[in-house]
Each structure stands twice: as structure tokens, then as C-alpha cells.
Write a protein that holds these residues in place. Structure first.
Motif, PDB file in Angstrom:
ATOM      1  N   ALA A  23      -3.054 -26.483 -29.713  1.00  0.00           N
ATOM      2  CA  ALA A  23      -3.714 -27.690 -30.214  1.00  0.00           C
ATOM      3  C   ALA A  23      -2.680 -28.580 -30.886  1.00  0.00           C
ATOM      4  N   ALA A  24      -2.579 -29.809 -30.422  1.00  0.00           N
ATOM      5  CA  ALA A  24      -1.623 -30.766 -30.965  1.00  0.00           C
ATOM      6  C   ALA A  24      -2.327 -31.761 -31.870  1.00  0.00           C
ATOM      7  N   SER A  25      -1.576 -32.228 -32.877  1.00  0.00           N
ATOM      8  CA  SER A  25      -2.090 -33.265 -33.764  1.00  0.00           C
ATOM      9  C   SER A  25      -0.944 -34.171 -34.166  1.00  0.00           C
ATOM     10  N   GLY A  26      -1.301 -35.339 -34.614  1.00  0.00           N
ATOM     11  CA  GLY A  26      -0.297 -36.277 -35.069  1.00  0.00           C
ATOM     12  C   GLY A  26       0.163 -37.258 -34.004  1.00  0.00           C
ATOM     13  N   ARG A  27       0.234 -36.812 -32.790  1.00  0.00           N
ATOM     14  CA  ARG A  27       0.627 -37.651 -31.643  1.00  0.00           C
ATOM     15  C   ARG A  27      -0.128 -37.143 -30.407  1.00  0.00           C
ATOM     16  N   THR A  28      -0.286 -38.020 -29.446  1.00  0.00           N
ATOM     17  CA  THR A  28      -0.932 -37.608 -28.214  1.00  0.00           C
ATOM     18  C   THR A  28       0.039 -36.859 -27.314  1.00  0.00           C
ATOM     19  N   ILE A  29      -0.422 -35.796 -26.706  1.00  0.00           N
ATOM     20  CA  ILE A  29       0.457 -35.024 -25.821  1.00  0.00           C
ATOM     21  C   ILE A  29       0.793 -35.798 -24.550  1.00  0.00           C
ATOM     22  N   ARG A  30       0.096 -36.900 -24.316  1.00  0.00           N
ATOM     23  CA  ARG A  30       0.389 -37.727 -23.148  1.00  0.00           C
ATOM     24  C   ARG A  30       1.859 -38.168 -23.134  1.00  0.00           C
ATOM     25  N   ASN A  31       2.412 -38.308 -24.341  1.00  0.00           N
ATOM     26  CA  ASN A  31       3.776 -38.836 -24.460  1.00  0.00           C
ATOM     27  C   ASN A  31       4.849 -37.751 -24.516  1.00  0.00           C
ATOM     28  N   TYR A  32       4.435 -36.500 -24.291  1.00  0.00           N
ATOM     29  CA  TYR A  32       5.375 -35.388 -24.432  1.00  0.00           C
ATOM     30  C   TYR A  32       5.382 -34.505 -23.195  1.00  0.00           C
TER      31      TYR A  32
END
Length: 119
Positions: A23-32
Motif C-alpha cells: 500500500a502506497a501513500s503520499g504519491r500516486t504509484i502511477r509515477n513510479y
């Protein structure tokens, strides 16, 4: 920056399955570019699977046909479905995110989740 939290690890018998969550937070995983790594006791951390920003997918040879990486951008989550698990898959599994084309730099890491496969 992005924060990553893994879950879903546990103890499973050989031949069984587990699904790991990142689970990611702070930024969208679209950009990673996102990846799953693992580290077994006494061994170096190694890449298991990765999915690029453009949705290209890569697997290391020893998990091909058994593991599947995927992502849900709406849920900002990356998954690793692990089937036909073997005792040698026992390791701490880490989620990673990079805004570059390589996990060698500018990479964020989760805290890891333990996967133990019994024989």
C-alpha cells in the motif's frame, strides 16, 4: 515522497499460495516503477518482479509462471500473487518504488513482510 507498507506475508506449506500487498501513500504509484524484492538469511536482496510506469512487467527466471505482479492505481496498491511456493522462496519480501529507470537510485522501500514456506 512515497511511503510503502507491505502486508500479506505468513507461513504456508510448500505448494501453497500467498498474496502480498504494497500500500502506497503520499504519491500516486502511477509515477513510479514498482518492484518486489526479497532477501533470504545470509543472502543479498534480489529483484523478484517489477512493473514499470508504462505497465511493462518483468520477472526473474525462478518465479516465472508462479508469481504475478499487478497494480491497482485507484487503490494505490501493488500486489504480488505467489503460487506453487517452494521452501527456497522463504525470505523477507520488500516493496520498492523508483521515479527513475532503475532501482539502483532514488528508490523508496517498505519495511518488508516475512514469507516462510515449509517443506
Amino acid at each position: 515522497q512515497v511511503q510503502l507498507v507491505e502486508s500479506g506475508g505468513g507461513l504456508v506449506q510448500g505448494g501453497g499460495s500467498l498474496r502480498l500487498y504494497c500500500a502506497a501513500s503520499g504519491r500516486t504509484i502511477r509515477n513510479y516503477g514498482m518492484g518486489w524484492f526479497r532477501q533470504a538469511p545470509g543472502k543479498e536482496r534480489e529483484l523478484v518482479a517489477a512493473i514499470t510506469r508504462g505497465s511493462d512487467i518483468y520477472y526473474v527466471d525462478f518465479v516465472k509462471g508462479r508469481f504475478t505482479i499487478s497494480r491497482d492505481i485507484a487503490k494505490n496498491t501493488v500486489y504480488l500473487q505467489m503460487n506453487s511456493l517452494k521452501p527456497e522462496d522463504t525470505a523477507v519480501y520488500y516493496c520498492a518504488a523508483t521515479s527513475t529507470d532503475s532501482f539502483d537510485r532514488d528508490t523508496y522501500w517498505g519495511q518488508g513482510t516475512q514469507v516462510t514456506v515449509s517443506s
